[in-house]
Design a protein around this motif. Structure first.
Motif, PDB file in Angstrom:
ATOM      1  N   LEU A  66      37.389  32.863  32.534  1.00 17.54           N
ATOM      2  CA  LEU A  66      37.263  34.306  32.667  1.00 17.54           C
ATOM      3  C   LEU A  66      37.183  34.981  31.300  1.00 17.54           C
ATOM      4  CD1 LEU A  66      37.342  36.568  34.859  1.00 17.54           C
ATOM      5  CD2 LEU A  66      39.787  36.688  34.463  1.00 17.54           C
ATOM      6  N   LEU A  67      38.088  34.610  30.407  1.00 20.54           N
ATOM      7  CA  LEU A  67      38.090  35.200  29.065  1.00 20.54           C
ATOM      8  C   LEU A  67      36.865  34.762  28.262  1.00 20.54           C
ATOM      9  CD1 LEU A  67      41.866  34.885  28.140  1.00 20.54           C
ATOM     10  CD2 LEU A  67      40.623  36.962  28.764  1.00 20.54           C
ATOM     11  N   ASP A  68      36.428  33.537  28.463  1.00 26.16           N
ATOM     12  CA  ASP A  68      35.255  33.041  27.753  1.00 26.16           C
ATOM     13  C   ASP A  68      33.998  33.762  28.219  1.00 26.16           C
ATOM     14  OD1 ASP A  68      34.067  31.251  25.834  1.00 26.16           O
ATOM     15  OD2 ASP A  68      33.290  30.084  27.522  1.00 26.16           O
ATOM     16  N   GLY A  69      33.924  34.029  29.499  1.00 27.36           N
ATOM     17  CA  GLY A  69      32.735  34.672  30.051  1.00 27.36           C
ATOM     18  C   GLY A  69      32.667  36.174  29.834  1.00 27.36           C
ATOM     19  N   PHE A  70      33.822  36.843  29.927  1.00 31.08           N
ATOM     20  CA  PHE A  70      33.823  38.302  29.877  1.00 31.08           C
ATOM     21  C   PHE A  70      34.429  38.894  28.620  1.00 31.08           C
ATOM     22  CE2 PHE A  70      33.517  37.364  34.416  1.00 31.08           C
ATOM     23  CZ  PHE A  70      32.409  38.121  34.737  1.00 31.08           C
ATOM     24  N   GLY A  71      35.070  38.067  27.801  1.00 34.26           N
ATOM     25  CA  GLY A  71      35.657  38.572  26.559  1.00 34.26           C
ATOM     26  C   GLY A  71      37.062  39.108  26.770  1.00 34.26           C
ATOM     27  N   PRO A  72      37.563  39.867  25.790  1.00 36.87           N
ATOM     28  CA  PRO A  72      38.945  40.362  25.835  1.00 36.87           C
ATOM     29  C   PRO A  72      39.236  41.175  27.095  1.00 36.87           C
ATOM     30  CG  PRO A  72      37.971  40.764  23.683  1.00 36.87           C
ATOM     31  CD  PRO A  72      36.872  40.293  24.572  1.00 36.87           C
ATOM     32  N   MET A  73      40.436  40.960  27.649  1.00 35.88           N
ATOM     33  CA  MET A  73      40.840  41.665  28.868  1.00 35.88           C
ATOM     34  C   MET A  73      42.308  42.046  28.799  1.00 35.88           C
ATOM     35  SD  MET A  73      39.026  39.396  31.821  1.00 35.88           S
ATOM     36  CE  MET A  73      38.327  40.661  32.839  1.00 35.88           C
ATOM     37  N   ARG A  74      42.664  43.083  29.549  1.00 42.03           N
ATOM     38  CA  ARG A  74      44.064  43.469  29.712  1.00 42.03           C
ATOM     39  C   ARG A  74      44.705  42.584  30.772  1.00 42.03           C
ATOM     40  NH1 ARG A  74      43.712  49.197  31.746  1.00 42.03           N
ATOM     41  NH2 ARG A  74      41.847  48.301  32.608  1.00 42.03           N
ATOM     42  N   SER A  75      46.016  42.492  30.714  1.00 45.11           N
ATOM     43  CA  SER A  75      46.738  41.687  31.710  1.00 45.11           C
ATOM     44  C   SER A  75      46.466  42.190  33.124  1.00 45.11           C
ATOM     45  CB  SER A  75      48.241  41.732  31.432  1.00 45.11           C
ATOM     46  OG  SER A  75      48.534  41.073  30.239  1.00 45.11           O
ATOM     47  N   SER A  76      46.408  43.497  33.288  1.00 48.12           N
ATOM     48  CA  SER A  76      46.182  44.043  34.633  1.00 48.12           C
ATOM     49  C   SER A  76      44.795  43.663  35.162  1.00 48.12           C
ATOM     50  CB  SER A  76      46.353  45.560  34.630  1.00 48.12           C
ATOM     51  OG  SER A  76      45.421  46.172  33.751  1.00 48.12           O
ATOM     52  N   GLN A  77      43.812  43.573  34.295  1.00 48.92           N
ATOM     53  CA  GLN A  77      42.482  43.147  34.728  1.00 48.92           C
ATOM     54  C   GLN A  77      42.509  41.680  35.173  1.00 48.92           C
ATOM     55  OE1 GLN A  77      40.621  44.229  30.981  1.00 48.92           O
ATOM     56  NE2 GLN A  77      39.297  45.690  32.061  1.00 48.92           N
ATOM     57  N   ILE A  78      43.221  40.867  34.407  1.00 52.12           N
ATOM     58  CA  ILE A  78      43.338  39.452  34.756  1.00 52.12           C
ATOM     59  C   ILE A  78      44.046  39.293  36.099  1.00 52.12           C
ATOM     60  CG2 ILE A  78      44.352  37.247  34.062  1.00 52.12           C
ATOM     61  CD1 ILE A  78      44.030  38.258  31.125  1.00 52.12           C
ATOM     62  N   GLU A  79      45.122  40.065  36.292  1.00 50.46           N
ATOM     63  CA  GLU A  79      45.859  40.025  37.569  1.00 50.46           C
ATOM     64  C   GLU A  79      44.916  40.305  38.730  1.00 50.46           C
ATOM     65  OE1 GLU A  79      49.128  42.822  37.502  1.00 50.46           O
ATOM     66  OE2 GLU A  79      49.744  42.112  35.527  1.00 50.46           O
ATOM     67  N   HIS A  80      44.144  41.368  38.583  1.00 47.36           N
ATOM     68  CA  HIS A  80      43.247  41.786  39.663  1.00 47.36           C
ATOM     69  C   HIS A  80      42.172  40.730  39.934  1.00 47.36           C
ATOM     70  CE1 HIS A  80      40.972  44.416  42.278  1.00 47.36           C
ATOM     71  NE2 HIS A  80      39.892  44.184  41.537  1.00 47.36           N
TER      72      HIS A  80
END
Length: 129
Positions: free
Chosen positions: A51-65
């Motif tokens: 997910l991080l490799d494909g979309f780049g930096p993310m917030r924890s809440s985005q990862i949760e969702h």
């Protein structure tokens, strides 16, 4: 040189770029798999990495969702990725973002098959004729 030859060269250049990008992505995947090989077989850390490799930096809440995980579950996945040094944290405008640290190139060139260009000069001339 005709329009068809110019189009064929442009197509060849585009395909070569795409193939180089795919080879880099495959090398990155092989390197990351090596780093994550000690994870449990049901670990979702590889999903987080993808997910991080494909979309780049993310917030924890985005990862949760996106992963359907709890806050504590995301924290555990982030910790698992952080241990081998794969994760970096950034703060932008007060927002904490999690991103993958660029992987060092540890793969040998032999680990990824070389691409052989099917568009030789002879093939381009035959196409133009």
């Amino acid at each position: 040189m005709g329009i068809a030859a110019l189009q064929a060269e442009a197509l060849r250049d585009s395909l070569t770029s795409i193939i180089q990008f795919a080879k880099q992505a495959r090398r990155s995947l092989l390197d990351r798999e090596q780093q994550l090989r000690d994870q449990r077989s049901n670990s979702r850390s590889p999903l987080l990495w993808a997910l991080l490799d494909g979309f780049g930096p993310m917030r924890s809440s985005q990862i949760e969702h996106l992963l359907g995980a709890t806050r504590l579950g995301v924290r555990a996945m982030l910790t698992a990725i952080e241990k081998p040094g794969m994760l970096e944290k950034q703060t932008i405008n007060g927002v904490k973002l999690h991103a993958l640290r660029p992987a060092p190139q540890t793969s040998t060139p032999q680990s990824v098959p070389d691409y052989h260009d099917p568009f030789s000069q002879d093939a381009l001339h035959d196409y133009e004729a």
